[in-house]
Design a protein around this motif. Structure first.
Motif, PDB file in Angstrom:
ATOM      1  N   SER A 226      21.715 -16.130  54.409  1.00 20.21           N
ATOM      2  CA  SER A 226      21.232 -16.974  54.406  1.00 20.21           C
ATOM      3  C   SER A 226      22.477 -17.451  53.265  1.00 20.21           C
ATOM      4  O   SER A 226      22.571 -18.620  52.686  1.00 20.21           O
ATOM      5  CB  SER A 226      20.344 -18.622  54.374  1.00 20.21           C
ATOM      6  N   ASN A 227      22.257 -16.358  51.940  1.00 18.42           N
ATOM      7  CA  ASN A 227      22.991 -16.766  50.547  1.00 18.42           C
ATOM      8  C   ASN A 227      24.491 -15.952  50.873  1.00 18.42           C
ATOM      9  O   ASN A 227      24.765 -15.632  51.396  1.00 18.42           O
ATOM     10  CB  ASN A 227      22.054 -15.951  49.547  1.00 18.42           C
ATOM     11  N   PHE A 228      24.573 -15.516  49.563  1.00 15.90           N
ATOM     12  CA  PHE A 228      26.013 -14.883  49.411  1.00 15.90           C
ATOM     13  C   PHE A 228      26.389 -14.383  47.902  1.00 15.90           C
ATOM     14  O   PHE A 228      25.497 -15.102  47.050  1.00 15.90           O
ATOM     15  CB  PHE A 228      27.000 -15.638  49.699  1.00 15.90           C
ATOM     16  N   LEU A 229      26.796 -13.419  48.080  1.00 18.18           N
ATOM     17  CA  LEU A 229      26.900 -12.878  46.911  1.00 18.18           C
ATOM     18  C   LEU A 229      28.753 -13.295  46.326  1.00 18.18           C
ATOM     19  O   LEU A 229      29.644 -13.283  47.141  1.00 18.18           O
ATOM     20  CB  LEU A 229      26.962 -10.932  46.811  1.00 18.18           C
ATOM     21  N   SER A 230      28.807 -13.587  45.150  1.00 21.68           N
ATOM     22  CA  SER A 230      30.279 -13.927  44.473  1.00 21.68           C
ATOM     23  C   SER A 230      30.602 -12.603  43.064  1.00 21.68           C
ATOM     24  O   SER A 230      29.878 -12.822  42.248  1.00 21.68           O
ATOM     25  CB  SER A 230      30.456 -15.283  44.330  1.00 21.68           C
ATOM     26  N   PHE A 231      31.854 -12.767  43.332  1.00 19.20           N
ATOM     27  CA  PHE A 231      32.360 -11.986  42.137  1.00 19.20           C
ATOM     28  C   PHE A 231      32.964 -12.702  41.427  1.00 19.20           C
ATOM     29  O   PHE A 231      34.377 -13.524  41.438  1.00 19.20           O
ATOM     30  CB  PHE A 231      32.727 -10.697  42.756  1.00 19.20           C
ATOM     31  N   ASP A 232      33.107 -12.144  39.606  1.00 21.01           N
ATOM     32  CA  ASP A 232      34.153 -12.968  39.104  1.00 21.01           C
ATOM     33  C   ASP A 232      34.727 -11.239  37.911  1.00 21.01           C
ATOM     34  O   ASP A 232      33.757 -10.469  38.360  1.00 21.01           O
ATOM     35  CB  ASP A 232      33.559 -14.125  38.278  1.00 21.01           C
ATOM     36  N   LYS A 250      27.333 -12.311  41.192  1.00 20.72           N
ATOM     37  CA  LYS A 250      26.390 -13.589  41.139  1.00 20.72           C
ATOM     38  C   LYS A 250      25.373 -13.427  42.373  1.00 20.72           C
ATOM     39  O   LYS A 250      26.407 -13.947  43.469  1.00 20.72           O
ATOM     40  CB  LYS A 250      26.616 -14.734  40.511  1.00 20.72           C
ATOM     41  N   LEU A 251      24.148 -13.885  42.434  1.00 17.50           N
ATOM     42  CA  LEU A 251      24.105 -14.037  43.811  1.00 17.50           C
ATOM     43  C   LEU A 251      23.947 -15.836  44.107  1.00 17.50           C
ATOM     44  O   LEU A 251      22.956 -15.975  43.438  1.00 17.50           O
ATOM     45  CB  LEU A 251      22.598 -13.200  44.155  1.00 17.50           C
ATOM     46  N   ARG A 252      24.396 -16.560  45.247  1.00 14.66           N
ATOM     47  CA  ARG A 252      23.920 -17.932  44.914  1.00 14.66           C
ATOM     48  C   ARG A 252      23.392 -18.231  46.405  1.00 14.66           C
ATOM     49  O   ARG A 252      23.862 -17.471  47.496  1.00 14.66           O
ATOM     50  CB  ARG A 252      25.036 -18.567  45.125  1.00 14.66           C
ATOM     51  N   ASP A 253      22.745 -19.528  46.965  1.00 13.67           N
ATOM     52  CA  ASP A 253      22.212 -19.890  48.094  1.00 13.67           C
ATOM     53  C   ASP A 253      23.458 -20.389  49.172  1.00 13.67           C
ATOM     54  O   ASP A 253      24.827 -20.751  48.072  1.00 13.67           O
ATOM     55  CB  ASP A 253      21.193 -20.902  48.127  1.00 13.67           C
ATOM     56  N   ARG A 254      23.439 -21.192  49.409  1.00  9.85           N
ATOM     57  CA  ARG A 254      24.437 -21.194  50.530  1.00  9.85           C
ATOM     58  C   ARG A 254      25.419 -23.323  50.492  1.00  9.85           C
ATOM     59  O   ARG A 254      26.889 -22.921  50.530  1.00  9.85           O
ATOM     60  CB  ARG A 254      24.507 -21.522  52.095  1.00  9.85           C
ATOM     61  N   ILE A 445      26.241  -6.869  56.763  1.00  9.95           N
ATOM     62  CA  ILE A 445      27.522  -7.688  56.600  1.00  9.95           C
ATOM     63  C   ILE A 445      27.947  -7.013  56.292  1.00  9.95           C
ATOM     64  O   ILE A 445      29.011  -5.942  56.411  1.00  9.95           O
ATOM     65  CB  ILE A 445      26.261  -7.254  54.475  1.00  9.95           C
ATOM     66  N   ALA A 446      28.836  -8.620  56.334  1.00  9.94           N
ATOM     67  CA  ALA A 446      30.355  -8.367  56.935  1.00  9.94           C
ATOM     68  C   ALA A 446      31.058  -7.887  55.130  1.00  9.94           C
ATOM     69  O   ALA A 446      31.103  -8.879  54.373  1.00  9.94           O
ATOM     70  CB  ALA A 446      31.162  -9.797  57.523  1.00  9.94           C
ATOM     71  N   LEU A 447      32.353  -7.091  55.245  1.00 12.35           N
ATOM     72  CA  LEU A 447      33.322  -6.729  54.264  1.00 12.35           C
ATOM     73  C   LEU A 447      34.479  -7.066  54.277  1.00 12.35           C
ATOM     74  O   LEU A 447      35.474  -6.104  54.587  1.00 12.35           O
ATOM     75  CB  LEU A 447      32.935  -4.647  54.258  1.00 12.35           C
ATOM     76  N   SER A 448      34.750  -8.227  54.218  1.00 11.31           N
ATOM     77  CA  SER A 448      35.959  -8.678  55.048  1.00 11.31           C
ATOM     78  C   SER A 448      36.851  -8.489  53.554  1.00 11.31           C
ATOM     79  O   SER A 448      38.584  -7.964  54.549  1.00 11.31           O
ATOM     80  CB  SER A 448      35.847 -10.252  54.689  1.00 11.31           C
ATOM     81  N   ILE A 449      37.122  -7.754  52.933  1.00  4.95           N
ATOM     82  CA  ILE A 449      38.051  -7.405  51.598  1.00  4.95           C
ATOM     83  C   ILE A 449      38.425  -6.543  52.652  1.00  4.95           C
ATOM     84  O   ILE A 449      39.786  -5.485  52.043  1.00  4.95           O
ATOM     85  CB  ILE A 449      37.045  -6.974  50.182  1.00  4.95           C
ATOM     86  N   LEU A 450      37.786  -5.334  53.575  1.00  2.00           N
ATOM     87  CA  LEU A 450      38.517  -3.329  53.978  1.00  2.00           C
ATOM     88  C   LEU A 450      39.733  -4.899  54.229  1.00  2.00           C
ATOM     89  O   LEU A 450      40.899  -3.709  54.174  1.00  2.00           O
ATOM     90  CB  LEU A 450      37.522  -3.529  54.806  1.00  2.00           C
ATOM     91  N   LYS A 451      39.392  -5.249  55.699  1.00  2.00           N
ATOM     92  CA  LYS A 451      40.410  -6.140  56.637  1.00  2.00           C
ATOM     93  C   LYS A 451      41.624  -6.687  56.013  1.00  2.00           C
ATOM     94  O   LYS A 451      42.684  -6.266  55.534  1.00  2.00           O
ATOM     95  CB  LYS A 451      40.230  -6.768  57.088  1.00  2.00           C
ATOM     96  N   ASP A 452      41.327  -7.216  54.802  1.00  2.00           N
ATOM     97  CA  ASP A 452      42.822  -7.990  53.320  1.00  2.00           C
ATOM     98  C   ASP A 452      43.421  -6.648  52.815  1.00  2.00           C
ATOM     99  O   ASP A 452      44.636  -6.845  53.021  1.00  2.00           O
ATOM    100  CB  ASP A 452      41.853  -8.243  52.667  1.00  2.00           C
ATOM    101  N   MET A 453      42.731  -5.485  53.507  1.00  8.28           N
ATOM    102  CA  MET A 453      43.134  -4.295  52.142  1.00  8.28           C
ATOM    103  C   MET A 453      43.764  -3.732  53.276  1.00  8.28           C
ATOM    104  O   MET A 453      44.189  -2.640  53.651  1.00  8.28           O
ATOM    105  CB  MET A 453      42.321  -2.998  51.765  1.00  8.28           C
ATOM    106  N   GLY A 454      43.802  -3.435  54.837  1.00  9.34           N
ATOM    107  CA  GLY A 454      44.530  -3.148  56.107  1.00  9.34           C
ATOM    108  C   GLY A 454      43.473  -1.976  56.575  1.00  9.34           C
ATOM    109  O   GLY A 454      44.045  -1.408  57.685  1.00  9.34           O
ATOM    110  N   PHE A 455      42.075  -1.692  56.346  1.00  8.05           N
ATOM    111  CA  PHE A 455      41.574  -1.007  56.946  1.00  8.05           C
ATOM    112  C   PHE A 455      40.526  -1.841  57.815  1.00  8.05           C
ATOM    113  O   PHE A 455      40.470  -2.702  57.480  1.00  8.05           O
ATOM    114  CB  PHE A 455      40.454  -0.674  56.023  1.00  8.05           C
ATOM    115  N   ASN A 456      40.321  -1.106  59.217  1.00  9.14           N
ATOM    116  CA  ASN A 456      39.315  -1.365  59.987  1.00  9.14           C
ATOM    117  C   ASN A 456      38.609  -1.261  60.304  1.00  9.14           C
ATOM    118  O   ASN A 456      37.025  -1.645  60.625  1.00  9.14           O
ATOM    119  CB  ASN A 456      39.878  -1.114  62.006  1.00  9.14           C
ATOM    120  N   GLU A 457      37.374  -0.037  59.332  1.00  7.30           N
ATOM    121  CA  GLU A 457      37.087   0.406  59.378  1.00  7.30           C
ATOM    122  C   GLU A 457      35.907   0.463  58.060  1.00  7.30           C
ATOM    123  O   GLU A 457      37.171   1.661  57.444  1.00  7.30           O
ATOM    124  CB  GLU A 457      36.218   1.891  60.301  1.00  7.30           C
TER     125      GLU A 457
END
Length: 472
Positions: A226-232, A250-254, A445-457
Motif C-alpha cells: 500500500s506504499n511506494f518507493l519514489s526516487f530523485d 524515499k518511502l511514501r504512503d499511498r 513488486i512490479a518493475l515497470s522500468i524494465l518494460k520502459d527500457m524494452g525488456f519483458n523479463e
C-alpha cells in the motif's frame, strides 16, 4: 514531454570523466550503450531524420558553395551545373549508432549516415547514383546545475571531409564518369556544412529526448504494497560507456506522505563490473529492507494450537512440563499463541546470498479467554532469503526459519530457561509465521522500468550490500 531540468543556471560545463564514480544515493540506474543506442536510433526515426536527409538541398548547396568559392569563374560553374537536370537523395539510413573514446579520453557519439544520391543529366537518360557515407560525431558533456542534478547534453556536433566518402555506384561512359567526378568534387566541401546545419540540431534534440525519458523512467514510483518507493536523481553521468543515474530513495504512503527518508551513504556501495549488462538497477540494502518491511503489516497472528497444530500443542506442553510445570498445567484445550514482529526484518545482502534476521515476540496463553499471557518470549530468528523474478515482477521468499536466541521478556508462572524451548519455537515459527509472510511476498513488486527500457523479463542477483536487477 517531461522536461526535468527546465531553465537551469549553468555554472559548470565539464567534459565527462570516464573514471568510476562512487554513488552516494540509495539506488543506481545504469543504462548500457546498446540500450541507449536503440532508444537513440528510434528517437532519430521519430524526428523524421530519414525524411530530412532525403530533402537535403544538395543542388542548391553545391551551387552556392561553388559560386562563393570561385566567384571569378561563376559562368563556368553555371555551365557545369546546367548539365544536371535533377539531383536529390533517393535512399537514406542510419545503420547504427556507436560510442567511442576520444583522444582526450572523453565520450563521443558517432552517428553514421548512409545515403544514395541520384541525378539525371542532359547527356544521358539513365539515373546516375552516388553512394554517400558521412559520420556525424558529437561530444557527450555533463552540465552541472547550481540548484538541481547534473544532466547530459551533446556539444560540438560536427563532421569533416575526413568522415565523408562518396563513390559512383555504377560505371558509365567516359563523359558521364567525368561529370560524376565533378559532382563528387563539388559535394565533398558542401555536404559537411549542410549536414551540420540540417542534421546536428535533430541529433541534439533526439539525445535530449532520450536522456529525458531515462530520467523520467528512473523517477517513476515503485508500488510496495500500500506504499511506494519514489526516487530523485542526484546526478546523471557517464562511466566508461555506460549512462549512470545516482538516485535518492524515499518511502511514501499511498497519499504521498513521507514514511522514511534515507541518508546519503557515500562510499559504502562497491559497484560491480557492469560491462556485461545492457541495463541494471542496483538498490542498496537499506532500501531493500524498507521495501520488505513495508510489505509486512504489523499485525498479530493468533493460533489455537490444539485445533490447528495439535502435534505442536502436545510438544509445547511436554517441554513446559519439564522446565515450567506451573505453566504447563495452565495450558488447556483452547491454549493460544500470538506472534507479531517487534521490528521489520533485517536484510543482509552478500554476493550470492540473502540472510534475514527477525525480531519476534511470542505470547503463550492458557486459554483463548485469557487476556494476559502465561509468558512472553523475545525471539531472535534467522532465515535464508531468496529473490526471484517472474516476467517483470520481483518476488521474495523465506526458505525456512529458525530461532537463534530466545529471551524471557515476562512471565506470570515463574522464571525458566526459554532456550530449552528452541525446537518447539521453531515448529511454531515454521508452521505459522513462515507461510504467512511468504504469502504476503507472493504479491510481488512490479518493475515497470524494465518494460520502459524494452525488456519483458528480469533476473535478480544479490551483491555485497545491494540487490542487482538486470534483464533476463
Amino acid at each position: 514531454m517531461f522536461q526535468p531540468w527546465g531553465m537551469v543556471l549553468i555554472w559548470g560545463l565539464l567534459t565527462i570523466s570516464l573514471a568510476q564514480a562512487t554513488p552516494r544515493g540509495q539506488a543506481v540506474l545504469v543504462v548500457g550503450p546498446e540500450v541507449f543506442n536503440k532508444a537513440f536510433h528510434q528517437e532519430l526515426m521519430n524526428q523524421d531524420t530519414i525524411k530530412i536527409l532525403k530533402t537535403l538541398p544538395l543542388y542548391e548547396a553545391m551551387e552556392k558553395n561553388q559560386v562563393n568559392s570561385f566567384p571569378l569563374i561563376g559562368g563556368l560553374v553555371n555551365n557545369f551545373l546546367k548539365q544536371i537536370i535533377w539531383l536529390k537523395v533517393t535512399e537514406a539510413s542510419i545503420p547504427h549508432v556507436a560510442f567511442q573514446i576520444s583522444e582526450g579520453h572523453h565520450l563521443q557519439i558517432r552517428i553514421p549516415l548512409d545515403m544514395v544520391a541520384g541525378f539525371n543529366t542532359i547527356i544521358s537518360p539513365k539515373l546516375i547514383e552516388l553512394h554517400v557515407e558521412i559520420d556525424v560525431i558529437a561530444d557527450v558533456h555533463t552540465v552541472i546545475d547550481q540548484q538541481g542534478p547534473s544532466h547530459l547534453v551533446l556539444r560540438h556536433c560536427t563532421n569533416s571531409p575526413n568522415n565523408l566518402r562518396i563513390s559512383l555506384l555504377q560505371k558509365f561512359s567516359f563523359a558521364i564518369n567525368i561529370l560524376a567526378n565533378k559532382i563528387i568534387d563539388a559535394l565533398m566541401p558542401t555536404l559537411p556544412s549542410l549536414v551540420k546545419n540540417e542534421i546536428c540540431p535533430i541529433i541534439e534534440k533526439s539525445f535530449t529526448s532520450v536522456t529525458s525519458k531515462i530520467y523520467t523512467w528512473s523517477t517513476l514510483p515503485v508500488p510496495i504494497g500500500s506504499n511506494f518507493l519514489s526516487f530523485d536523481v542526484l546526478s546523471f553521468s557517464v562511466v566508461d560507456t555506460n549512462f549512470q543515474l545516482d538516485l535518492n530513495a524515499k518511502l511514501r504512503d499511498r497519499g504521498g506522505k513521507l514514511i522514511k527518508v534515507f541518508k546519503d551513504t557515500e562510499g559504502q556501495l562497491v559497484m560491480p563490473s557492469l560491462n556485461n549488462f545492457d541495463f541494471s538497477f542496483i538498490v542498496r540494502q537499506e532500501v531493500v529492507k524498507a521495501a520488505i518491511g513495508a510489505l509486512i503489516p504489523f499485525q498479530e497472528l493468533t493460533v489455537l494450537l490444539d485445533s490447528v497444530l495439535p502435534d505442536v500443542a502436545r510438544h509445547l506442553k511436554s517441554i513446559l512440563n519439564k522446565i515450567n510445570p506451573k505453566a504447563s498445567a495452565q495450558l488447556k484445550q483452547t491454549q493460544m499463541v500470538k506472534i507479531f514482529p517487534e521490528e521489520p526484518p533485517e536484510i543482509i545482502l552478500k554476493a550470492g546470498s540473502v540472510r534475514v534476521a527477525h525480531m519476534i515476540v511470542l505470547e503463550v496463553f492458557g486459554t483463548n479467554q485469557e487476556t494476559r499471557p502465561l509468558f512472553t518470549l523475545g525471539i531472535e530468528a534467522s532465515s535464508e532469503g531468496q529473490f526471484y523474478t517472474e516476467g517483470d515482477r520481483l518476488f521474495f521468499n523465506l526458505k525456512g526459519i529458525s530461532s537463534d536466541h530466545i529471551h524471557l521478556m515476562n512471565s506470570g508462572s515463574g522464571l525458566f530457561s526459554p532456550e530449552l524451548m528452541g525446537s518447539v519455537i521453531n515448529e511454531i515459527l515454521t508452521s505459522v509465521l513462515l507461510p504467512n509472510e511468504n504469502g504476503i511476498f507472493r504479491k510481488g513488486i512490479a518493475l515497470s522500468i524494465l518494460k520502459d527500457m524494452g525488456f519483458n523479463e528480469a533476473k535478480v542477483i544479490p551483491i555485497q550490500g545491494a540487490l542487482l536487477i538486470t534483464p533476463a
